[in-house]
Motif scaffolding. Structure first.
Motif: not given
Lengths: 583, 583
Positions: A234-237, A244, A278, A281-282, A285-286, A297, B199, B207, B212, B302, B304
């Motif tokens: 996965v990839m998170t910002p 959070l 982070h 939160q994935i 999401s479902r 992950y 959050l 992603f 991903m 990334k 920003y």
């Protein structure tokens, strides 16, 4: 106190006596034994001493040892000791004595060695003659603030090395010499693996093409291994609202390490100091069902921590930390198996590096006297600890229980290795966490239709790429195994007429996804080989008349002197096997 | 003004007359033609109108068209017009008239249509009967601030669609319907490609494993292509001291878009809004010779930008932008060839997506009247522009010169495509830059021993992964080509006894680095096929008795109804070919 420690501590007093005989005006602060010897902190007032002076002092120490002076213990009433320290203006000892008095001490012990008397708990050798000849050496001079506080006066610290025998001292000096050569900052520069920029700032390494090849080789290897165990990328910002981390508990615990982000337009974020929130939160999401679990992950992104600016340096301590991070969400009945599979990943990975075996495992549990340092229910902590203990027993890990080393949210198994120079490294970890899923209200629908919280397992295998790169640079001394070597094969031309075939050969290796490099400069072959050897390239190929015909290669393997003839196809097969074996 | 624009503008007046006949008290603001039709902004005071009302209004418009009313132009002295607007309390027209007077206008024109008279420059159709029957449609109601300023009153905007023919209107409606279905936010959720978290915050996409996979497929493809052209991967941190951007010129130009970073310990950084300054520092980390050039770095990290919080949404406008970025450092005599090779990469990449051909190229040059918007020497700019012009001519790109569209540091070639629904997309770009290397004092030692600045070429191929993902989700409507499909093959069991073979088959595909997924639920095959079709999986394999024997597969290809028998090995071969072809 062990024998070696007593000898080291006694040497600190011998150093002090030698100094006193040379510089009668100096004032003594403290002189303890340390890991590899001893030191003494001294106030030389405005006098400066140099490395050359150390030679003379060491001579005097040897003389004191020959004299076989006795260490004589005595006790004094603390008020009497304070009075004497005041009279002799012995300011540092005075400060220590006053602290001891505040702590309630009434008697203190002194050790007399020749004309040097020192406030000291002891114990010491019977006499200086017990120090083994040739087992110690004065090492270096450094500055040190009194009591480690930069508001205090800077004292002079003289370090000495001391071991049980002259042989041990020799071994230590050899390893230290090798470690200096292998220092990742030095090799990183020589091998062009990473760099720093004054305009960017320290603690923020920039990875050059060669360093990036190693990182990418490690990354694709670890991702492949983990994918086999069911991990998905996965990839998170890097940014998030502070809410959070208020939810996760990091905002409170890591407040000083957090970087805050703002803009002229009024934005208000923080930079992630960890990846776990982070990733929750994935999961969130479902809707998830018991059949979906385990969900695993993995992610290789940077996190940032506001280290003290004076403490960042090299790759070992940075602001920008590229972590190979992963989290398993599973049912309670799956937890033990999941932990075992994570331990197996760690075992596989570190076995390939030749480090498994030279390791020990810590079952890092909470500090039972400070429950407020942790989040979550103590009952859950007990369950987690017993699961980890079971895993240790069933897998024969022999984990030692270490109190106070747990994570914020749960206990963990930490794996400690020693690199090829004997330095201890703590990187991989498996951490059990019942608390975070509850705080984020993560749920799944169980077989019976009820909602349950999954168990969360945090794990690091290679940890951060920065620290891991520092480790393997030093572990291998820059002579990386083939699968991670930035240049795998150096192709050297004998004469101008061979250049064309060299280029053809390079393309052939490129097409096979290998990493060749050319040296077709107008220099002697010997020179070009010397250069390639200093670059620690695994294989050197020399192309002359015979080789240009196409079937045979002349190959020199790293660490060997001879050049061997080998059929091209056999060589390529051997390379591929060596890369696959990750040896 | 083109015919269609005139018809659209006339329809705005017809709408106004229809409204006036229904709601005599309303006040009119403005009613222009737009890209797909027209609108009129109206002050309904406290009256609310709904979509149901639009049906009635559209009927009245059709009646007006049937009446074939004439558009009658007249001119008035501006003071007279102002006086009349004051008398009728026509506040919006009054404001426009007063502005016109300030701008020095003395005469204004009006158009009379039935009982509706409007201040208007025209031109209009001769009469309403010229509007083609069935070529327009009222579309929707929205709010709009008077003059677009949120401090003003919110008016009601009624949108109409209008085209040259009923067929064009029908085509437009079909595409709009399809676009709604293909909206990347909608499909991204349905296909589980990315998510957002309250959050974490908007503008910061997370992603998921499936998203991903697409990003990684794109990334490894683009890196492979670029590596073939000599690009080497680097990695730079997200933070830097502001001095990096003061040197580059971004601190001034992008001040409002910069995120500032601080900590309790007093750190002071900014987050990178672009990658180029960091990459210059890798170039600068070593001495470079003319023989080392060209040096080409690529990076997928990334960056920003502090967008307005009200403007972020979906993947098209985000704070966290994962860019596939690259920079070439070369000698002046290499520049043209380097630019050509970059254009070739872009051509190859977009040809595979079926977009090359449906494109045009902009030679984006500076705004000659505002030299202060740019950095660098005007003479260098002239050279750069002429190099890009030469490339366009020699490669037959037919670049149109567009003033004012250059980058901060130099002119560029921008490539504009249309996606499968006709939407224009501007992503790839090649930018020539003599200024940045000078500002960072980047040099190389030339053949004659002198120090020279290299030329810097910035390029984007797929741009940001976020925008590119939004583009391809909509371009393909979620039916991704095999090489990027998150699930490539769905394996469906007919009955319980076939499950074991399904699992074996899955492992076989996994071992071949393919991406299979199982559906072994206890449901009908028809249901499971329906689910797989809705997930837009490229291939569905149904496993019953015959298939379980191992040699034959029953395969349904995406977009086709029939299930075909094919030998397993042939199928695998075909898959691999399709993946390699990137079709």
């Amino acid at each position: 106190m062990e024998n070696l420690e007593i000898q080291r501590h006694s040497l600190a007093h011998i150093l002090a006596l030698a100094l006193l005989r040379t510089y009668p005006e100096i004032k003594f602060a403290i002189g303890p034994d340390v890991d590899n010897g001893f030191y003494y902190d001294i106030d030389f007032a405005d006098k400066k001493i140099s490395d050359a002076d150390l030679v003379e002092i060491e001579k005097k120490m040897k003389h004191i040892i020959k004299q076989n002076l006795k260490f004589v213990r005595s006790e004094k009433d603390i008020d009497q000791a304070i009075k004497e320290a005041q009279e002799s203006n012995d300011v540092y000892k005075l400060e220590i004595l006053e602290d001891l008095k505040k702590e309630g001490e009434s008697q203190v012990s002194f050790y007399q060695l020749g004309e040097f008397s020192d406030l000291c708990r002891g114990p010491h050798l019977e006499s200086t003659g017990k120090v083994k000849v040739g087992s110690f050496k004065l090492d270096k001079i450094a500055g040190a603030y009194w009591r480690g506080d930069e508001k205090n006066k800077m004292l002079t610290r003289i370090y000495g090395l001391a071991f049980s025998s002259p042989e041990d001292l020799k071994d230590y000096l050899e390893i230290a010499e090798e470690a200096k050569k292998r220092d990742h900052r030095k090799l990183g520069k020589e091998l062009d693996l990473f760099c720093f920029s004054d305009l960017v700032g320290p603690g923020l390494p920039l990875f050059t093409p060669k360093g990036m090849i190693i990182i990418d080789a490690l990354r694709s290897h670890i991702e492949k291994v983990c994918r086999r165990y069911g991990f998905e990328k996965v990839m998170t910002p890097h940014l998030a609202k502070i809410s959070l981390y208020e939810t996760s508990g990091h905002a409170k615990k890591f407040s000083e390490e957090l970087f805050h982000v703002s803009s002229e337009k009024g934005h208000d974020f923080v930079i992630k100091p960890v990846q776990c929130p982070h990733q929750t939160q994935i999961y969130a999401s479902r809707a998830r069902s018991y059949r979906d679990l385990p969900i695993k992950y993995m992610e290789s992104e940077k996190q940032y921590r506001a280290e003290k600016s004076g403490e960042v340096g090299g790759l070992s301590r940075v602001y920008a930390i590229t972590v190979e991070d992963g989290h398993t969400f599973c049912r309670l009945d799956q937890t033990k198996e999941e932990i075992k599979s994570l331990v197996n990943i760690i075992k596989d990975f570190y076995s390939a590096l030749g480090l498994w075996g030279k390791h020990w495992v810590s079952l890092s549990v909470r500090d039972y006297s400070s429950p407020d340092k942790y989040i979550g229910d103590p009952k859950d902590w007990d369950i987690c600890e017993s699961i980890l203990e079971d895993v240790s027993n069933e897998m024969g890990l022999g984990a030692k229980r270490i109190e106070g080393e747990a994570a914020l949210y749960g206990p963990k198994l930490d794996f400690m290795f020693r690199d090829s120079l004997g330095k201890e490294i703590q990187i991989p970890t498996v951490q059990l966490d019942f608390a975070t899923p509850k705080r984020f209200n993560l749920v799944y629908k169980d077989r019976d239709g009820s909602e349950k919280n999954p168990v969360m397992i945090h794990r690091a295998i290679l940890g951060s790429y920065e620290r891991f790169l520092a480790l393997i640079i030093e572990h291998y001394g820059g002579a990386f195994p083939l699968w991670m070597a930035p240049v795998q094969v150096k192709i050297i031309s004998v004469a101008e007429k061979h250049i064309e075939y060299c280029q053809k050969l390079k393309q052939e290796f490129l097409d096979l996804d290998l990493r060749p490099d050319l040296d077709i400069e107008n220099e002697t072959v010997a020179n070009k080989i010397r250069k390639a050897v200093s670059e620690k390239v695994p294989y050197i190929i020399v192309v002359g008349d015979k080789e240009s015909k196409g079937k045979i290669l002349a190959v020199r393997k790293r660490g060997e002197q001879k050049i061997e003839e080998i059929k091209k196809n056999d060589f390529i097969e051997a390379l591929k096997r060596e890369i696959d074996d990750k040896k």
